[in-house]
Design a protein around this motif. Sequence first.
Motif, PDB file in Angstrom:
ATOM      1  N   ASP A   1       0.841  -1.200   0.000  1.00 36.73           N
ATOM      2  CA  ASP A   1       0.000   0.000   0.000  1.00 36.73           C
ATOM      3  C   ASP A   1       0.871   1.243   0.000  1.00 36.73           C
ATOM      4  OD1 ASP A   1       0.951   0.370   2.586  1.00 36.73           O
ATOM      5  OD2 ASP A   1      -0.913  -0.305   3.546  1.00 36.73           O
ATOM      6  N   GLU A   2       0.218   2.409   0.137  1.00 37.03           N
ATOM      7  CA  GLU A   2       0.958   3.672   0.034  1.00 37.03           C
ATOM      8  C   GLU A   2       1.969   3.849   1.165  1.00 37.03           C
ATOM      9  OE1 GLU A   2      -2.969   4.359   2.103  1.00 37.03           O
ATOM     10  OE2 GLU A   2      -2.218   3.287   0.356  1.00 37.03           O
ATOM     11  N   ASN A   3       1.818   3.080   2.248  1.00 39.66           N
ATOM     12  CA  ASN A   3       2.771   3.145   3.361  1.00 39.66           C
ATOM     13  C   ASN A   3       3.846   2.076   3.276  1.00 39.66           C
ATOM     14  OD1 ASN A   3       1.302   5.278   4.641  1.00 39.66           O
ATOM     15  ND2 ASN A   3      -0.162   3.757   5.402  1.00 39.66           N
ATOM     16  N   GLY A   4       3.804   1.283   2.218  1.00 39.71           N
ATOM     17  CA  GLY A   4       4.783   0.223   2.062  1.00 39.71           C
ATOM     18  C   GLY A   4       4.429  -1.047   2.807  1.00 39.71           C
TER      19      GLY A   4
ATOM     20  N   VAL B   1      -7.341   7.220  -1.040  1.00 40.85           N
ATOM     21  CA  VAL B   1      -6.927   8.442  -0.339  1.00 40.85           C
ATOM     22  C   VAL B   1      -7.976   8.795   0.713  1.00 40.85           C
ATOM     23  CG1 VAL B   1      -5.698   9.306  -2.370  1.00 40.85           C
ATOM     24  CG2 VAL B   1      -8.090   9.939  -2.018  1.00 40.85           C
ATOM     25  N   PRO B   2      -7.610   9.542   1.741  1.00 35.69           N
ATOM     26  CA  PRO B   2      -8.611  10.015   2.705  1.00 35.69           C
ATOM     27  C   PRO B   2      -9.571  10.998   2.028  1.00 35.69           C
ATOM     28  CG  PRO B   2      -6.386  10.175   3.619  1.00 35.69           C
ATOM     29  CD  PRO B   2      -6.241   9.896   2.151  1.00 35.69           C
ATOM     30  N   VAL B   3     -10.857  10.823   2.290  1.00 39.06           N
ATOM     31  CA  VAL B   3     -11.895  11.686   1.708  1.00 39.06           C
ATOM     32  C   VAL B   3     -12.757  12.202   2.852  1.00 39.06           C
ATOM     33  CG1 VAL B   3     -13.835  11.846   0.115  1.00 39.06           C
ATOM     34  CG2 VAL B   3     -11.911  10.323  -0.412  1.00 39.06           C
ATOM     35  N   ARG B   4     -12.901  13.536   2.919  1.00 37.75           N
ATOM     36  CA  ARG B   4     -13.722  14.143   3.971  1.00 37.75           C
ATOM     37  C   ARG B   4     -15.041  14.603   3.361  1.00 37.75           C
ATOM     38  NH1 ARG B   4     -14.024  19.177   6.815  1.00 37.75           N
ATOM     39  NH2 ARG B   4     -12.547  20.124   5.325  1.00 37.75           N
TER      40      ARG B   4
END
Length: 348
Positions: A245-248, A269-272
């Motif tokens: 993932d995006e954090n490895g 991605v985070p979505v608010r």
Amino acid sequence: MERDSARNGAVRSEIVIGILELLDENTDREHGVTAAWIADRLGVTVKTVRGHLHALREMRPFGRGVGHIERGELKDAESPDPRPGWYIEPVFDTAQMRLLADGAALSRSDGAYLQDLVAKIYAFAGRSRQLGIRGPLMTPKHYNRESLSNIERLNDAIAHERGIRFHYCTYDVDGELVPRLGADGHPREYMADPYDLRYKNGKYYLICHLQPYDDLAYLHVERIRDLMVDVDDHTLNRTFDSFADENGDPIDLTAFMDERPYPSPGPAVPVRLRVEGGLEPVFDWFPDAQATQVGDDAYEVTVKATPWSTTWWALQYTISGVHITVLEPESIRDELRRAGRILLDRYE
């Protein structure tokens, strides 16, 4: 003497197998049979049958309990003809039966095959007398008749880490599946590393690495034709563990699919969001959403999802009783504005 002992052991085994077969075929939690009934069909004494039944109750053969239904236990029975006596627990309980049967009925598969499958599920749950399907299950009009064999072969390929080759279909003007064509006008051959099969939004997806691309891909199983599986094990060009993932961190496939209400490429991605009118559209699609109430029936919500799937999800609730506003990121807001302008130009 050893020969006599072996013969007696074989006879006992035949009796036990006969008892289990009769219990499996003729009993459930509301319908038992008597030891005398079993003895009559096996041609042995009632005492012999009772001895084996009590032994089976202690053994739990194949993890299934053998027990005796008392008449008083049937006062609230649902079936019209409950019957006390000895029984064996079904393979599935009623809730498991419904989930399996309904899941099978929802899949786009051959109607006759599904009818037989659902009947078997009900039989394993001891409910063959109340098959819960009204009318026949019809085969979809544009059904890919390779689907069932493809599922079996894909499952084998996933288990043995075998690469696959296939044609991938689209629809012609009559709604028939036809292979996608390459630049040369011939059916294009695709190559992939298969990882898992997942059912979502009424579609059965193959999660795979589609060569030569870098991201995970999601293919409709029903659109796969002319499937070829490598004969050798461990022929994958790239293993699932090589993705991160995006954090490895290693990808959790369940969480990965939850972040994609519609399977779509790209990172989540985070979505608010601001949601007014109810949270059903949120938690129906995003089980890990974080919500905070900020007003009367108004909430600020954070989800993690791919931008494309969030755009499609938000658009479907445009005229619903729940009002959804994407606050961040700006890229999704831009895409929704663009969609609005296209709709306005098209329908003005």
